[in-house]
Design a protein around this motif. Structure first.
Motif, PDB file in Angstrom:
ATOM      1  N   GLN A   1       0.803  -1.217   0.000  1.00  0.00           N
ATOM      2  CA  GLN A   1       0.000   0.000   0.000  1.00  0.00           C
ATOM      3  C   GLN A   1       0.841   1.274   0.000  1.00  0.00           C
ATOM      4  N   ASN A   2       2.036   1.201   0.596  1.00  0.00           N
ATOM      5  CA  ASN A   2       2.876   2.406   0.719  1.00  0.00           C
ATOM      6  C   ASN A   2       4.168   2.360  -0.085  1.00  0.00           C
ATOM      7  N   GLY A   3       4.535   1.183  -0.574  1.00  0.00           N
ATOM      8  CA  GLY A   3       5.745   1.070  -1.370  1.00  0.00           C
ATOM      9  C   GLY A   3       6.986   0.858  -0.520  1.00  0.00           C
ATOM     10  N   ILE A   4       8.094   0.571  -1.192  1.00  0.00           N
ATOM     11  CA  ILE A   4       9.357   0.289  -0.522  1.00  0.00           C
ATOM     12  C   ILE A   4      10.469   1.178  -1.058  1.00  0.00           C
TER      13      ILE A   4
ATOM     14  N   ILE B   1      14.179   5.459  -4.224  1.00  0.00           N
ATOM     15  CA  ILE B   1      15.498   4.882  -4.475  1.00  0.00           C
ATOM     16  C   ILE B   1      16.524   5.851  -3.918  1.00  0.00           C
ATOM     17  N   ASP B   2      17.294   5.399  -2.942  1.00  0.00           N
ATOM     18  CA  ASP B   2      18.188   6.284  -2.194  1.00  0.00           C
ATOM     19  C   ASP B   2      17.342   7.427  -1.616  1.00  0.00           C
ATOM     20  N   ASP B   3      17.651   8.665  -1.954  1.00  0.00           N
ATOM     21  CA  ASP B   3      16.873   9.804  -1.457  1.00  0.00           C
ATOM     22  C   ASP B   3      15.849  10.311  -2.472  1.00  0.00           C
ATOM     23  N   LEU B   4      15.743   9.611  -3.586  1.00  0.00           N
ATOM     24  CA  LEU B   4      14.856  10.035  -4.667  1.00  0.00           C
ATOM     25  C   LEU B   4      13.474   9.405  -4.529  1.00  0.00           C
ATOM     26  N   LYS B   5      12.446  10.233  -4.474  1.00  0.00           N
ATOM     27  CA  LYS B   5      11.089   9.721  -4.477  1.00  0.00           C
ATOM     28  C   LYS B   5      10.621   9.515  -5.915  1.00  0.00           C
ATOM     29  N   ILE B   6       9.942   8.395  -6.141  1.00  0.00           N
ATOM     30  CA  ILE B   6       9.459   8.061  -7.477  1.00  0.00           C
ATOM     31  C   ILE B   6       8.050   8.615  -7.656  1.00  0.00           C
ATOM     32  N   GLY B   7       7.848   9.393  -8.698  1.00  0.00           N
ATOM     33  CA  GLY B   7       6.532   9.952  -8.978  1.00  0.00           C
ATOM     34  C   GLY B   7       6.021  10.762  -7.804  1.00  0.00           C
TER      35      GLY B   7
ATOM     36  N   LYS C   1      18.851  -0.490   8.484  1.00  0.00           N
ATOM     37  CA  LYS C   1      19.255   0.761   9.102  1.00  0.00           C
ATOM     38  C   LYS C   1      18.944   1.961   8.207  1.00  0.00           C
ATOM     39  N   GLN C   2      18.909   1.726   6.903  1.00  0.00           N
ATOM     40  CA  GLN C   2      18.624   2.796   5.955  1.00  0.00           C
ATOM     41  C   GLN C   2      17.175   2.752   5.462  1.00  0.00           C
ATOM     42  N   GLY C   3      16.369   1.910   6.088  1.00  0.00           N
ATOM     43  CA  GLY C   3      14.953   1.833   5.742  1.00  0.00           C
ATOM     44  C   GLY C   3      14.681   1.224   4.391  1.00  0.00           C
ATOM     45  N   ALA C   4      15.590   0.366   3.921  1.00  0.00           N
ATOM     46  CA  ALA C   4      15.475  -0.200   2.576  1.00  0.00           C
ATOM     47  C   ALA C   4      15.053  -1.660   2.606  1.00  0.00           C
TER      48      ALA C   4
END
Length: 276
Positions: free
Chosen positions: A125-128, A243-249, A159-162
């Motif tokens: 629902q929120n993505g990864i 992806i990293d600090d980039l939000k998609i869309g 640790k990086q929320g990934a």
């Protein structure tokens, strides 16, 4: 692991399965595997997975002592023996015992039955988030057992929320450590064409969507993408929103991704509604 597996030419207790300490699968990390789901006691997309497993054995020069029909029979027997209504089947072919401890020998086949868990519904629902990592898997088109870098690197993901990584080389991205990668732009699916494993879920998603652009994909295109997602047996279609600090869309799972997920789940349910 479930109680029974296939090893040494027969179905045995899983705890009794063993690998010779000189097998290349252990001392060189050389072997192949494949993994697929069972749904309502039926192996999902079985023929596609058998195609890939047999082809992988041929391309890695590891002798496989069983033909397609024999593998199919063993798998169905194992599903029934373990009462595996919903779960996973893992086929592993080791590199074998080699006289020079280097060249592939006669591989040993294991087939395991396993429990299977999917990402939480919150992630759908929120993505990864994925972390970019410059790397190309050795012989990426073959599903080998060599996951050394990903296993080592995974120690820092949480640790990086990934959830996982996204491999790239130069300006071009390829795949996640255990999944294929897609972007969506103006409703069009786009997915990389090289340095990737040809995933079975990927194949079925492309067919379900009515096609996709299969070509090199750059980081710039990800920055401009409307949506992104990964596909695999255990993740199905999982939205990627960062992806990293980039939000998609918009930073949220998009309508194309969620629509495909709903249709894929419906297709699986429809195709496995009758017991095999």
């Amino acid at each position: 692991m479930k109680p029974f597996c296939f090893a040494d030419g027969k179905i045995i207790a899983t705890e009794a399965a063993a690998l010779h300490p000189s097998d290349l699968g252990l001392i060189r990390g050389y072997g192949i595997f494949d993994f697929f789901r069972t749904v309502n006691y039926q192996p999902l997309f079985l023929e596609d997975y058998l195609d890939r497993f047999i082809r992988s054995a041929e391309r890695t020069y590891i002798p496989l002592a069983y033909n397609r029909e024999e593998l199919r029979t063993i798998i169905h027997q194992l599903i029934q023996k373990n009462d595996l209504k919903e779960g996973g089947i893992r086929m592993v072919l080791s590199g074998g015992i080699s006289e020079n401890h280097f060249s592939p020998g006669e591989g040993k086949l294991f087939i395991f039955a396993e429990s299977l868990s999917f990402p939480s519904e919150d992630k759908y629902q929120n993505g990864i988030k994925l972390l970019s990592l410059e790397y190309v898997r050795p012989v990426a088109e073959i599903k080998t057992t060599n996951y050394a870098l990903a296993v080592w690197h995974s120690a820092g993901w949480k640790k990086q929320g990934a959830e996982d990584v996204l491999y790239y080389q130069g300006s071009y991205i390829s795949e996640s450590s255990r999944s294929n990668f897609f972007i969506v732009k103006n409703g069009q699916l786009i997915t990389p064409d090289s340095n990737i494993l040809l995933g079975i879920t990927r194949k079925n998603v492309i067919e379900l969507a009515g096609g996709a652009q299969i070509r090199p994909v750059t980081f710039q295109e990800i920055r401009d993408a409307d949506e992104a997602f990964i596909t695999s047996t255990t993740k199905v279609i999982l939205p990627v929103t960062q992806i990293d600090d980039l939000k998609i869309g918009t930073g949220k799972p998009g309508p194309v991704t969620l629509g495909l997920l709903e249709r894929f789940r419906a297709m699986v349910s429809q195709n496995t509604s009758v017991n095999s």
